[in-house]
Design an enzyme around this catalytic site. Structure first.
Site, PDB file in Angstrom:
ATOM      1  N   ARG A  44     -12.479  -9.315  16.400  1.00  0.00           N
ATOM      2  CA  ARG A  44     -12.338  -9.739  17.801  1.00  0.00           C
ATOM      3  C   ARG A  44     -12.419  -8.507  18.679  1.00  0.00           C
ATOM      4  O   ARG A  44     -12.530  -7.377  18.196  1.00  0.00           O
ATOM      5  CB  ARG A  44     -10.983 -10.412  18.009  1.00  0.00           C
ATOM      6  CG  ARG A  44      -9.828  -9.538  17.520  1.00  0.00           C
ATOM      7  CD  ARG A  44      -8.475 -10.111  17.868  1.00  0.00           C
ATOM      8  NE  ARG A  44      -7.393  -9.474  17.145  1.00  0.00           N
ATOM      9  CZ  ARG A  44      -6.853  -8.302  17.445  1.00  0.00           C
ATOM     10  NH1 ARG A  44      -7.334  -7.600  18.462  1.00  0.00           N
ATOM     11  NH2 ARG A  44      -5.860  -7.809  16.744  1.00  0.00           N
ATOM     12  N   GLU A  87       0.826  -1.197   0.000  1.00  0.00           N
ATOM     13  CA  GLU A  87       0.000   0.000   0.000  1.00  0.00           C
ATOM     14  C   GLU A  87       0.866   1.254   0.000  1.00  0.00           C
ATOM     15  O   GLU A  87       2.001   1.246   0.498  1.00  0.00           O
ATOM     16  CB  GLU A  87      -0.903   0.029   1.243  1.00  0.00           C
ATOM     17  CG  GLU A  87      -1.980  -1.022   1.236  1.00  0.00           C
ATOM     18  CD  GLU A  87      -2.837  -0.958   2.478  1.00  0.00           C
ATOM     19  OE1 GLU A  87      -3.926  -1.560   2.445  1.00  0.00           O
ATOM     20  OE2 GLU A  87      -2.441  -0.311   3.466  1.00  0.00           O
TER      21      GLU A  87
END
Length: 667
Positions: free
Chosen positions: A292, A200
């Site tokens: 999570r 990226e």
């Protein structure tokens, strides 16, 4: 609601889940490795099951053993915490197949977000803003190099299955790309079993802002506002806060709605975090979704007044979300500092050892400490070296900063190196205090955060000297009480002499410097000559290792922890380390390893970067050591010749083991 749950984790997060489960009347089952047999989470749970050896791959990562533990104990559901199996879709599926509830999202959602590259494609379809980059499946090094050239440097190489800063490398110029790619892939394979990477564009001065989302099985999804996690070292978070400084209501709503859209795109259920890279101009781009509960969830709890673990348990049991979006609101400001066993001055090198003294600040409505260890426990090389999370809250950010500074000053840890002094400098750093935030803050402020080593100040040396004298008096009184003649003058430690006052020298090593304090007894006081100055001192022992010390006309409250010849002085919010020097046992230090380079901690040699006989300059990389799931590069300490390696790639090494035979100087 469940009657009994198993917590498939350890340390701080296991203790955190137990706390909420106990409040809700839910019984808990802990699991543990041989290294954690006496761990705090094992002591807190209602029952515990041994999984296997210390290595996580033989204990905490073995799904079959965890399922068997559930069946043996009658646990109905499994809370995975964070790390280990928390984002493993195969584990979630195996639990379901065994008739057990996974307290987390569906396996399909974990799978969709588990690969950063696949998640980016999915988010693009959901119209969530994306950072420019390459997220494809073709992993040929030549193609990845070409894509990096196309994107333009600097670029970030990231493990597709990664997290926690592992498997991530910043590359600033073309010639560094091949080595960075190889290192990133090695670390990714070691940590996640998958060396797939994506590339990226690296945004200059980015902020790391994440949104806490929560969804239930009935189609409801909300966001519980944002956390700013910009303060990082080696791509790992150091300090988090909520809400994000400078966040407007409009931008908060825009990012929150984007995060909810991301969650709904994968049919999400439970607690999740959508992470964004935010530009200084206010634009933001999807980075990843952590499927999570996050390490930093307490700051969200502090500003919303909600227990996110309770939300997880209720949603997993099929209940609706406790609140709707319009019922959620922000109150005040919260900060979380991660207390680690690590040496910030040595590149945040993890430390191991026994917590000889562990005294956290007092908890209150403003101060919270989440920990998985207690005094006397050990930080081992097998797991993350976190000691605790220190969380503070106040009505304003300035108030929260003041409380954090005070709480850090009150934290006392002896027996191993910690990052507490570094965190104290961080929250006092002017750039952080005025919220001039970006992920490069630590590097940008390194002169302030990593000052040159200074000698231990005179006051601390005086306190250490008085501490020695008071400990001697205390030990003498204890011995007198257990003797046949407790009032004998031979038990006294007052320096009495027939015709003159007694004098002696108490010596310490401050690093490589010998410091000598000349002490003359004056009845109940002492005259201490140190560094060319003389001070009249007295003191008395308080509880534990605390002392009240008077230095001329000043009174100080301090602590001195003594373990063998090591002395740790806690004074006015700072920690100082000394060695008690005994001239009778002094030896010439010399070169204890005969020119070798030693392992800073237990680990595994993963790569040899030079050849025996090679002449190298100072700082030349010689080998890579993997320890605590991170790679550490061992470099040449000076110009010289690499004579030989003591270990081959793949071999385990002990703490302090000689790694390299090295000869300094021109050969």
């Amino acid at each position: 609601m469940f009657n009994k749950i198993l917590i498939a984790n350890r340390g701080e997060i296991a203790c955190r889940v137990i706390k909420t489960a106990r409040r809700m009347g839910i019984r808990t089952v802990a699991v543990y490795s041989e290294a954690d047999a006496n761990a705090r989470h094992v002591r807190l749970a209602d029952e515990a099951v041994l999984l296997g050896p210390a290595a996580a791959r033989e204990s905490y990562l073995v799904a079959d053993k965890i399922i068997e533990a559930c069946q043996r104990t009658g646990a109905q559901a499994v809370h995975p915490g964070y790390g280990f199996l928390s984002e493993n879709e195969e584990f979630a599926e195996a639990l379901s197949a065994a008739g057990l509830v996974f307290i987390g999202p569906p396996a399909s959602a974990i799978r969709a977000m588990g690969s950063k590259s696949e998640a980016k494609k999915l988010m693009g379809t959901a119209k969530v803003p994306l950072t420019p980059g390459y997220h494809g499946d073709d992993q040929r090094p030549t193609l990845l190099y070409a894509e990096a050239e196309k994107i333009g440097y600097p670029v970030l190489i990231k493990a597709a299955a990664g997290g926690g800063g592992k498997g991530m490398r910043l590359v600033e110029k073309s010639e560094d790309f091949p080595d960075a790619l190889a290192s990133c892939k090695r670390e990714a394979l070691s940590s996640f079993g998958d060396d797939h990477v994506l590339i990226e564009k690296y945004i200059t001065k980015p902020r790391h802002v994440e949104i806490q989302v929560f969804a239930d099985t009935l189609g409801n999804c909300v966001y519980l506002f944002e956390r700013d996690c910009s303060v990082q070292r080696r791509h790992q978070k150091v300090l988090e806060e909520a809400p994000a400084p400078g966040m407007t209501d409009a931008r908060r709503r825009e990012m929150g709605e984007a995060a909810v859209a991301a969650a709904k795109a994968v049919g999400y259920v439970g607690a999740g975090t959508v992470e964004f890279i935010a530009n200084q101009d206010g634009s933001f781009f999807f980075m990843e979704m952590n499927t999570r509960l996050q390490v930093e969830h307490p700051v969200t709890e502090m500003i919303t007044g909600q227990d996110l673990v309770e939300w997880q348990l209720r949603v997993a049991a099929g209940q609706p979300l406790p609140l709707r979006q319009e019922q959620l609101e922000i109150r005040g400001h919260a900060l979380e500092a991660r207390i680690y066993a690590e040496d910030a001055s040595k590149g945040f090198l993890p430390a191991t050892g026994k917590l000889v003294r562990l005294v956290p600040p007092a908890e209150s409505i403003n101060v919270r400490v989440d920990t998985g260890v207690e005094e006397g426990d050990e930080i081992t090389p097998f797991y993350d070296p976190m000691i605790a999370k220190l969380i503070v809250w106040d009505e304003t950010r300035d108030g929260a900063l003041a409380r954090m500074r005070k709480a850090l000053a009150d934290y006392r840890v002896a027996g191993l190196t910690t990052n507490i002094d570094f965190l104290s400098r961080l929250v006092a750093c002017p750039a952080f205090a005025k919220a001039d935030l970006d992920t490069g803050l630590i590097e940008r402020q390194k002169d302030f955060l990593f000052p040159a080593a200074q000698p231990v100040p005179r006051d601390a040396l005086l306190v250490a000297t008085v501490g020695e004298l008071l400990w001697e008096q205390h030990a003498a009184r204890q011995a007198a009480q257990h003797s046949g003649d407790p009032f004998s003058p031979w038990h006294a430690r007052d320096g009495w002499r027939m015709n003159l006052s007694a004098a002696r020298t108490i010596s310490f090593m401050d690093g490589e410097t010998l410091v000598e304090a000349r002490v003359r007894y004056l009845g109940e006081r002492w005259e201490i000559s140190l560094g060319g100055e003389t001070t009249v001192a007295s003191g008395r022992k308080l509880e534990g290792d605390r002392f009240a010390v008077e230095l001329d006309d000043r009174r100080l409250i301090a602590s001195v922890v003594a373990v063998d010849d090591k002395r740790t002085v806690f004074l006015q919010g700072s920690t100082y380390s000394l060695l008690r020097d005994d001239p009778l046992h002094r030896v010439d230090a010399g070169d204890s390893h005969g020119g070798g380079l030693t392992a800073p901690m237990p680990g595994k040699v993963v790569a040899l970067l030079a050849q025996p006989g090679q002449k190298v300059d100072k700082g030349t990389p010689l080998l890579i050591l993997e320890a605590m799931k991170m790679e550490h590069t061992i470099t040449a300490p000076a110009a010289g010749t690499l004579k030989a390696f003591c270990y081959a790639a793949g071999e385990q090494v002990a703490d302090g083991a000689a790694l390299v035979e090295f000869e300094t100087g021109v050969v």
